[in-house]
Design an enzyme around this catalytic site. Sequence first.
Site, PDB file in Angstrom:
ATOM      1  N   HIS A 307    -100.473  26.231  10.970  1.00  0.00           N
ATOM      2  CA  HIS A 307    -101.487  26.285  12.159  1.00  0.00           C
ATOM      3  C   HIS A 307    -101.897  24.900  12.425  1.00  0.00           C
ATOM      4  O   HIS A 307    -102.246  23.780  11.747  1.00  0.00           O
ATOM      5  CB  HIS A 307    -102.980  26.902  11.633  1.00  0.00           C
ATOM      6  CG  HIS A 307    -103.724  27.763  12.657  1.00  0.00           C
ATOM      7  ND1 HIS A 307    -104.562  26.988  13.334  1.00  0.00           N
ATOM      8  CD2 HIS A 307    -103.559  28.604  13.359  1.00  0.00           C
ATOM      9  CE1 HIS A 307    -105.189  27.523  14.345  1.00  0.00           C
ATOM     10  NE2 HIS A 307    -104.753  28.726  14.422  1.00  0.00           N
ATOM     11  N   ASP A 364    -100.992  35.702  12.355  1.00  0.00           N
ATOM     12  CA  ASP A 364    -100.067  36.640  12.671  1.00  0.00           C
ATOM     13  C   ASP A 364     -99.038  36.981  11.678  1.00  0.00           C
ATOM     14  O   ASP A 364     -97.991  37.561  11.920  1.00  0.00           O
ATOM     15  CB  ASP A 364     -99.298  35.962  13.834  1.00  0.00           C
ATOM     16  CG  ASP A 364    -100.135  35.978  15.149  1.00  0.00           C
ATOM     17  OD1 ASP A 364    -100.695  36.747  15.381  1.00  0.00           O
ATOM     18  OD2 ASP A 364     -99.799  34.721  15.929  1.00  0.00           O
TER      19      ASP A 364
HETATM   20  N1  CMC Z   1     -92.051  26.636   9.445  1.00  0.00           N
HETATM   21  C1  CMC Z   1     -91.356  25.213   8.902  1.00  0.00           C
HETATM   22  N2  CMC Z   1     -91.868  24.080   9.405  1.00  0.00           N
HETATM   23  C2  CMC Z   1     -93.155  24.064   9.923  1.00  0.00           C
HETATM   24  C3  CMC Z   1     -93.722  25.112  10.293  1.00  0.00           C
HETATM   25  C4  CMC Z   1     -93.088  26.399  10.232  1.00  0.00           C
HETATM   26  N3  CMC Z   1     -93.821  27.476  10.577  1.00  0.00           N
HETATM   27  N4  CMC Z   1     -94.773  24.828  10.972  1.00  0.00           N
HETATM   28  C5  CMC Z   1     -94.849  23.413  10.995  1.00  0.00           C
HETATM   29  N5  CMC Z   1     -93.828  22.978  10.234  1.00  0.00           N
HETATM   30  C6  CMC Z   1     -93.705  21.582  10.011  1.00  0.00           C
HETATM   31  C7  CMC Z   1     -93.172  20.789  11.112  1.00  0.00           C
HETATM   32  O1  CMC Z   1     -91.542  20.886  11.094  1.00  0.00           O
HETATM   33  C8  CMC Z   1     -93.478  19.442  10.804  1.00  0.00           C
HETATM   34  O2  CMC Z   1     -92.730  18.831   9.742  1.00  0.00           O
HETATM   35  P1  CMC Z   1     -92.450  17.193   9.842  1.00  0.00           P
HETATM   36  O3  CMC Z   1     -93.794  16.657   9.469  1.00  0.00           O
HETATM   37  O4  CMC Z   1     -91.680  17.182   8.618  1.00  0.00           O
HETATM   38  O5  CMC Z   1     -91.915  16.881  11.104  1.00  0.00           O
HETATM   39  C9  CMC Z   1     -94.882  19.687  10.210  1.00  0.00           C
HETATM   40  O6  CMC Z   1     -94.864  20.995   9.555  1.00  0.00           O
HETATM   41  C10 CMC Z   1     -96.354  19.807  11.087  1.00  0.00           C
HETATM   42  O7  CMC Z   1     -95.873  20.636  12.086  1.00  0.00           O
HETATM   43  P2  CMC Z   1     -96.226  20.556  13.668  1.00  0.00           P
HETATM   44  O8  CMC Z   1     -95.272  21.459  14.640  1.00  0.00           O
HETATM   45  O9  CMC Z   1     -96.385  19.118  14.013  1.00  0.00           O
HETATM   46  O10 CMC Z   1     -97.746  21.154  13.647  1.00  0.00           O
HETATM   47  P3  CMC Z   1     -98.477  21.502  14.926  1.00  0.00           P
HETATM   48  O11 CMC Z   1     -99.918  21.480  14.672  1.00  0.00           O
HETATM   49  O12 CMC Z   1     -97.945  21.155  16.093  1.00  0.00           O
HETATM   50  O13 CMC Z   1     -97.884  23.271  15.058  1.00  0.00           O
HETATM   51  C11 CMC Z   1     -97.826  25.404  14.924  1.00  0.00           C
HETATM   52  C12 CMC Z   1     -98.756  24.327  14.460  1.00  0.00           C
HETATM   53  C13 CMC Z   1     -98.718  26.580  14.615  1.00  0.00           C
HETATM   54  C14 CMC Z   1     -97.272  25.556  16.222  1.00  0.00           C
HETATM   55  C15 CMC Z   1     -96.684  25.491  13.758  1.00  0.00           C
HETATM   56  O14 CMC Z   1     -97.193  25.505  12.561  1.00  0.00           O
HETATM   57  C16 CMC Z   1     -95.686  26.597  14.160  1.00  0.00           C
HETATM   58  O15 CMC Z   1     -94.692  26.409  15.044  1.00  0.00           O
HETATM   59  N6  CMC Z   1     -95.645  27.703  13.553  1.00  0.00           N
HETATM   60  C17 CMC Z   1     -94.917  28.947  13.644  1.00  0.00           C
HETATM   61  C18 CMC Z   1     -95.351  29.607  14.897  1.00  0.00           C
HETATM   62  C19 CMC Z   1     -96.761  30.630  14.577  1.00  0.00           C
HETATM   63  O16 CMC Z   1     -96.679  31.082  13.647  1.00  0.00           O
HETATM   64  N7  CMC Z   1     -97.659  30.343  15.468  1.00  0.00           N
HETATM   65  C20 CMC Z   1     -98.798  31.278  15.375  1.00  0.00           C
HETATM   66  C21 CMC Z   1    -100.096  30.152  15.219  1.00  0.00           C
HETATM   67  S1  CMC Z   1    -101.728  31.136  14.948  1.00  0.00           S
HETATM   68  C22 CMC Z   1    -101.806  32.291  15.971  1.00  0.00           C
HETATM   69  C23 CMC Z   1    -101.953  31.619  17.455  1.00  0.00           C
HETATM   70  O17 CMC Z   1    -102.348  30.489  17.584  1.00  0.00           O
HETATM   71  O18 CMC Z   1    -101.751  32.363  18.386  1.00  0.00           O
END
Ligand code: CMC
Length: 428
Positions: A307, A364
Site C-alpha cells: 500500500h 482487497d
Molecule cells: N508484490 C511484489 N512486490 C511489490 C508489491 C507487490 N504487491 N507491491 C510493491 N512491491 C515492491 C515493488 O516492486 C518495489 O520494490 P523495489 O523497491 O525493489 O523496487 C517496492 O515494493 C515498493 O513498491 P512501489 O510500487 O514503489 O510502491 P507504491 O507505493 O508505488 O505502490 C501499490 C503501492 C499498492 C500500487 C503496490 O504495492 C501494488 O502494486 N500492490 C498490488 C496491487 C494492490 O493490491 N493494490 C491495491 C491497493 S489498496 C486498495 C486501493 O488503493 O484501492
Amino acid sequence: MSDKAFLDLNGEKFELPISKGTEDELAIDISNLRSATSGYITLDPGYKNTGSCESAITFLDGEKGILRYRGYAIEELAEKATFLEVAFLLIFGELPTKEQLEKFHKDIKSHCIVDDDVKKILDAFPKSAHPMGVLASLTSALTAFNPSSVNVESEQDMYNAIVRILAKFPVLVAWTLRKKNGLPLDYGDKSIGYVENTLKMMFKQPNEEYEHNDVMIDALDKLLILHADHEQNCSTSTVRIVGSSHAGLFASISAGISALWGPLHGGANQAVLEMLEAIKADGGDTKKYMAKAKDKSDPFRLMGFGHRVYKNFDPRAKIIKKSADEVLGQLGVDDPILDIAKGLEKEALEDSYFVDRKLYPNVDFYSGIIYRAMGIPTDMFTVMFALGRLPGWIAQWREMRLRKEPIGRPRQLYMGETYRKFTEIEYR
Ligand code: CMC
C-alpha cells in the site's frame, strides 16, 4: 520546533511556512515557491510527498495502521454503525441523530427512480462489457437526466444532488449486474434498508419471492463501511481534481469510477481473486507465485499486497480477514481459495522481501473472497468497491467546493525537444 523551513537556492535564502495538522502531521507550505523563487517548482512523480489539500474528513497513519473517519476509529464504525450512518458522518461531519438518519434515508428514497430511458443506454452495451465501464458510463449519463451543475452556494441544492446520487447509484450497480446476468431491471423496494435494498435489487429473481439474508446484509454493510473513504487516493484525487474545474457531482464521480477501475487501485480485488484462482488451478503452489512476485524480471505482483500509505498493516484488512472467516462459516461456504490466501499471507509475512519493503495484505486481499461467497461475480467486485467509496467521493467533492479550492493544475518539468523548425512533408 521551528514554524518555518528555509530553502537555500544559489546562496539566496527563502523562508517557507510550516503547517501543522490536528494530528501533528507537518507540511512545508510551498504555495508561493514559484513566484518567490522566480520559477522553481517541486518535482514529485506519483505525489508521494505532496499534500494536495487540507481535509477534515479522514485521518490515516500508515506507520501505526490507524484509519479514522471524522475522528471515529474504523474498527468501531465497522462494528457499530450502518453504512448509511457512515455516509452521513463522512459527508456532513457528525454522526446523525435517529431523526436525521431517518430523514436522510427518506430523502434518498424519494429520488431512487432512475429515468427509464437510461435502460436504453444500458441496452446498447454487450453483455460481455466490463461492469466498471458500464457503471462509469451510466453514472456519466445521469448528468443528462439530472441538473449537471449544482449551486454550491445553496445548501439545499448541494443536499439535493447528494441524496440524488446516493439514491440512484445502487440502482445502477444492480442494473449492471442484472444486465450481465440477463435479468429484468427493477427499481427496488422503498420499504427496506439501503443495503438490504441494494442486495434485493441485485439478486431478486423474477419468478420467486426474495428472501433477505441477515448475514449478507451485515457483511455488505461492513465491507461498504471499510471502503467508504481513504483520503487522497487515486480515485478521490480524481474526483476532487475533476470537480475543481466546477464539473458537476455526477461527472466527477464518473471520473472517480474510471480511476478506481485500475488493478493497482480498486481493480485489485478482482485481480486478487483471479490470482488466487490461477494459483489453485496451478496446483496450489504458493511458493512458485511468491518467487514470481520477488523476481524483478517478472511483471507479476502479489495482488492485494502493499500500500502506498500503510507501511505497517492495513487496519481494514484485519477486520476483513476476521469477517471472511465468519461470513463463509455462517453462509456454509467452504472455499479452498480462502486457505490459499491465508497460506500466501503467512509466507509473505515471514519472507524478507515483503518484510523489508513493509508489504502487508491490504483491504482487497480478503474482500473478494467474501463477495464470492455472497454470489457476486468477480468482475463486479470493483463495482461493489465503488458503491462503498461513493460517500467518500461525495464528501471530498463537497469539501473541495465549500473550501473554494482553485482548479487543480500541476506543473511539469519539460524534458522534450527544444525549438525545431518545421519540415515540409516532402522533405521528411
Ligand atoms: N508484490 C511484489 N512486490 C511489490 C508489491 C507487490 N504487491 N507491491 C510493491 N512491491 C515492491 C515493488 O516492486 C518495489 O520494490 P523495489 O523497491 O525493489 O523496487 C517496492 O515494493 C515498493 O513498491 P512501489 O510500487 O514503489 O510502491 P507504491 O507505493 O508505488 O505502490 C501499490 C503501492 C499498492 C500500487 C503496490 O504495492 C501494488 O502494486 N500492490 C498490488 C496491487 C494492490 O493490491 N493494490 C491495491 C491497493 S489498496 C486498495 C486501493 O488503493 O484501492
